[in-house]
Design an enzyme around this catalytic site. Structure first.
Site, mmCIF file in Angstrom:
data_model
loop_
_atom_site.group_PDB
_atom_site.id
_atom_site.type_symbol
_atom_site.label_atom_id
_atom_site.label_comp_id
_atom_site.label_asym_id
_atom_site.label_seq_id
_atom_site.Cartn_x
_atom_site.Cartn_y
_atom_site.Cartn_z
ATOM 1 N N ASN A 9 -2.084 0.056 6.734
ATOM 2 C CA ASN A 9 -1.504 -1.092 7.312
ATOM 3 C C ASN A 9 -0.696 -1.763 6.165
ATOM 4 O O ASN A 9 -0.656 -2.939 6.033
ATOM 5 C CB ASN A 9 -2.675 -1.942 7.659
ATOM 6 C CG ASN A 9 -3.585 -2.048 6.771
ATOM 7 O OD1 ASN A 9 -3.643 -1.793 5.799
ATOM 8 N ND2 ASN A 9 -4.837 -2.895 7.018
ATOM 9 N N ARG A 23 2.524 -6.757 8.620
ATOM 10 C CA ARG A 23 1.806 -5.535 9.252
ATOM 11 C C ARG A 23 2.604 -5.130 10.766
ATOM 12 O O ARG A 23 2.765 -4.042 11.001
ATOM 13 C CB ARG A 23 0.474 -5.860 9.582
ATOM 14 C CG ARG A 23 -0.261 -5.821 7.993
ATOM 15 C CD ARG A 23 -1.754 -6.116 8.081
ATOM 16 N NE ARG A 23 -2.508 -5.779 7.045
ATOM 17 C CZ ARG A 23 -3.545 -6.217 6.669
ATOM 18 N NH1 ARG A 23 -4.123 -7.289 7.431
ATOM 19 N NH2 ARG A 23 -4.179 -5.814 5.491
ATOM 20 N N PHE A 29 -15.249 4.204 7.213
ATOM 21 C CA PHE A 29 -13.884 4.815 6.958
ATOM 22 C C PHE A 29 -13.737 4.651 5.563
ATOM 23 O O PHE A 29 -12.663 4.615 4.986
ATOM 24 C CB PHE A 29 -12.977 3.809 7.585
ATOM 25 C CG PHE A 29 -13.207 2.242 7.393
ATOM 26 C CD1 PHE A 29 -12.539 1.644 6.085
ATOM 27 C CD2 PHE A 29 -13.968 1.526 8.182
ATOM 28 C CE1 PHE A 29 -12.723 0.336 5.875
ATOM 29 C CE2 PHE A 29 -13.810 0.167 8.030
ATOM 30 C CZ PHE A 29 -13.444 -0.419 7.043
ATOM 31 N N LYS A 80 0.892 -1.241 -0.031
ATOM 32 C CA LYS A 80 0.087 0.019 -0.093
ATOM 33 C C LYS A 80 0.666 1.251 -0.128
ATOM 34 O O LYS A 80 1.968 1.154 0.305
ATOM 35 C CB LYS A 80 -1.073 -0.111 1.243
ATOM 36 C CG LYS A 80 -2.058 -1.288 1.381
ATOM 37 C CD LYS A 80 -2.939 -1.161 2.241
ATOM 38 C CE LYS A 80 -3.923 -2.302 2.122
ATOM 39 N NZ LYS A 80 -4.851 -2.128 3.342
ATOM 40 N N HIS A 102 -2.132 -5.675 1.560
ATOM 41 C CA HIS A 102 -3.445 -6.089 1.296
ATOM 42 C C HIS A 102 -3.087 -7.647 0.872
ATOM 43 O O HIS A 102 -2.176 -7.804 0.379
ATOM 44 C CB HIS A 102 -3.959 -5.546 0.140
ATOM 45 C CG HIS A 102 -5.254 -6.290 -0.361
ATOM 46 N ND1 HIS A 102 -6.309 -6.157 0.330
ATOM 47 C CD2 HIS A 102 -5.421 -7.269 -1.457
ATOM 48 C CE1 HIS A 102 -7.369 -7.012 -0.370
ATOM 49 N NE2 HIS A 102 -6.595 -7.531 -1.403
ATOM 50 N N GLU A 131 -9.398 -9.813 -7.860
ATOM 51 C CA GLU A 131 -8.677 -8.690 -7.559
ATOM 52 C C GLU A 131 -7.393 -8.797 -8.651
ATOM 53 O O GLU A 131 -6.803 -7.817 -9.337
ATOM 54 C CB GLU A 131 -7.948 -8.811 -6.136
ATOM 55 C CG GLU A 131 -9.058 -8.449 -5.118
ATOM 56 C CD GLU A 131 -8.765 -8.850 -3.758
ATOM 57 O OE1 GLU A 131 -9.410 -8.521 -2.862
ATOM 58 O OE2 GLU A 131 -7.653 -9.461 -3.390
ATOM 59 N N THR A 138 -5.446 -7.069 10.760
ATOM 60 C CA THR A 138 -5.799 -5.849 9.889
ATOM 61 C C THR A 138 -4.886 -4.726 10.787
ATOM 62 O O THR A 138 -4.479 -3.489 10.153
ATOM 63 C CB THR A 138 -7.310 -5.436 9.878
ATOM 64 O OG1 THR A 138 -7.742 -6.657 8.956
ATOM 65 C CG2 THR A 138 -7.665 -4.268 9.028
ATOM 66 N N TYR A 177 -12.341 -1.280 -3.500
ATOM 67 C CA TYR A 177 -13.040 -1.614 -2.120
ATOM 68 C C TYR A 177 -14.331 -1.489 -2.089
ATOM 69 O O TYR A 177 -14.854 -0.897 -1.046
ATOM 70 C CB TYR A 177 -12.275 -0.487 -1.302
ATOM 71 C CG TYR A 177 -10.920 -1.043 -0.807
ATOM 72 C CD1 TYR A 177 -10.570 -2.182 -0.104
ATOM 73 C CD2 TYR A 177 -9.738 -0.587 -1.208
ATOM 74 C CE1 TYR A 177 -9.508 -2.782 0.440
ATOM 75 C CE2 TYR A 177 -8.356 -0.904 -0.947
ATOM 76 C CZ TYR A 177 -8.287 -2.021 -0.095
ATOM 77 O OH TYR A 177 -7.005 -2.526 0.363
ATOM 78 N N ARG A 202 -2.137 -14.682 4.495
ATOM 79 C CA ARG A 202 -2.959 -13.911 5.564
ATOM 80 C C ARG A 202 -2.160 -13.895 7.018
ATOM 81 O O ARG A 202 -2.236 -13.170 7.633
ATOM 82 C CB ARG A 202 -4.581 -14.280 5.573
ATOM 83 C CG ARG A 202 -5.333 -14.243 4.509
ATOM 84 C CD ARG A 202 -5.731 -12.564 4.264
ATOM 85 N NE ARG A 202 -6.693 -12.215 5.371
ATOM 86 C CZ ARG A 202 -7.418 -11.190 5.184
ATOM 87 N NH1 ARG A 202 -7.222 -10.288 4.291
ATOM 88 N NH2 ARG A 202 -8.102 -10.782 6.169
HETATM 89 P P1 GDP Z 1 -7.915 -6.566 5.733
HETATM 90 O O1 GDP Z 1 -8.820 -7.909 4.799
HETATM 91 O O2 GDP Z 1 -7.165 -7.128 6.730
HETATM 92 O O3 GDP Z 1 -7.149 -5.823 4.550
HETATM 93 O O4 GDP Z 1 -9.235 -5.871 6.321
HETATM 94 P P2 GDP Z 1 -10.394 -5.337 5.748
HETATM 95 O O5 GDP Z 1 -11.074 -6.274 4.706
HETATM 96 O O6 GDP Z 1 -11.474 -5.508 7.213
HETATM 97 O O7 GDP Z 1 -10.374 -4.016 5.502
HETATM 98 C C1 GDP Z 1 -10.020 -3.424 4.317
HETATM 99 C C2 GDP Z 1 -9.011 -2.371 4.508
HETATM 100 O O8 GDP Z 1 -9.736 -1.350 5.024
HETATM 101 C C3 GDP Z 1 -7.915 -2.535 5.677
HETATM 102 O O9 GDP Z 1 -6.597 -3.195 5.282
HETATM 103 C C4 GDP Z 1 -7.687 -1.194 6.014
HETATM 104 O O10 GDP Z 1 -6.662 -0.554 4.917
HETATM 105 C C5 GDP Z 1 -8.981 -0.381 5.695
HETATM 106 N N1 GDP Z 1 -9.603 -0.325 7.249
HETATM 107 C C6 GDP Z 1 -10.105 -1.397 7.832
HETATM 108 N N2 GDP Z 1 -10.636 -0.762 8.959
HETATM 109 C C7 GDP Z 1 -10.314 0.570 9.159
HETATM 110 C C8 GDP Z 1 -10.582 1.524 10.122
HETATM 111 O O11 GDP Z 1 -11.293 1.447 11.097
HETATM 112 N N3 GDP Z 1 -10.252 2.860 9.571
HETATM 113 C C9 GDP Z 1 -9.554 3.073 8.592
HETATM 114 N N4 GDP Z 1 -9.350 4.265 8.186
HETATM 115 N N5 GDP Z 1 -9.463 2.022 7.645
HETATM 116 C C10 GDP Z 1 -9.666 0.786 7.941
#
Ligand code: GDP
Length: 146
Positions: free
Chosen positions: A121, A111, A66, A18, A124, A135, A100, A58, A94
């Site tokens: 973070n 991470r 968010f 990222k 991805h 994707e 996350t 996304y 993962r």
């Molecule tokens: P991942 O599968 O671990 O990437 O997590 P998710 O699918 O839940 O979320 C996708 C992405 O959204 C995350 O990797 C973060 O970059 C972002 N994200 C998730 N939760 C938050 C949050 O609470 N705040 C913000 N700003 N970004 C978030």
């Protein structure tokens, strides 16, 4: 034939380094860690998402509070996109990237090592074989996969 279930997808995952990790110069170290963990790179490119493209990628998070922050962040600078191959690729990757929220990520995960916050973070990783396909197709043509 590759993989087990459908003979094609379950040994691949899609990843993006990222904009935060890219900007901090961590791309080389992260790619090295991915290779050391046994993943083979089968596609790789440096690119930058427009806000529109980030929103498309996304789209599943559109209703989340968010979402706009995520779109702004993901379109803020260059990223490195890749398709990776390994047995059990989605689940093993993962595990390699960690939770996350980097504060909750296990020691030694990407991470934990390179991410600053739950939003920014570092990396991805696809969460399913179906999403890996969606994707990977979003970023790569068949001519770009090896
Ligand atoms: P991942 O599968 O671990 O990437 O997590 P998710 O699918 O839940 O979320 C996708 C992405 O959204 C995350 O990797 C973060 O970059 C972002 N994200 C998730 N939760 C938050 C949050 O609470 N705040 C913000 N700003 N970004 C978030």
């Amino acid at each position: 034939m590759r993989g087990k279930k459908n003979g094609f997808m379950d040994n691949r995952t899609f990843t993006m380094i990222k904009p935060d990790a890219f900007a901090k110069g961590y791309s080389g170290a992260i790619i090295d860690k991915i290779i050391q963990a046994g993943f083979k790179i089968v596609a790789l490119k440096m690119t930058k998402l427009s806000a529109e493209k980030a929103g498309e990628f996304y789209a599943i998070h559109k209703a989340r509070p968010f979402f706009q922050e995520l779109v702004d962040f993901m379109s803020s600078g260059p990223i490195v996109a890749a398709i990776l191959e390994k047995d059990n690729a989605v689940a093993d990757f993962r595990t390699l990237i960690g939770a996350t929220d980097p504060a909750k990520a296990a020691e030694g995960t990407i991470r934990k090592l390179y991410a600053a916050s739950v939003g920014e973070n570092a990396i991805h990783g696809s969460d399913s074989d179906d999403n890996e396909k969606i994707e990977s197709d979003f970023f790569f043509s068949v001519l770009e996969r090896f």
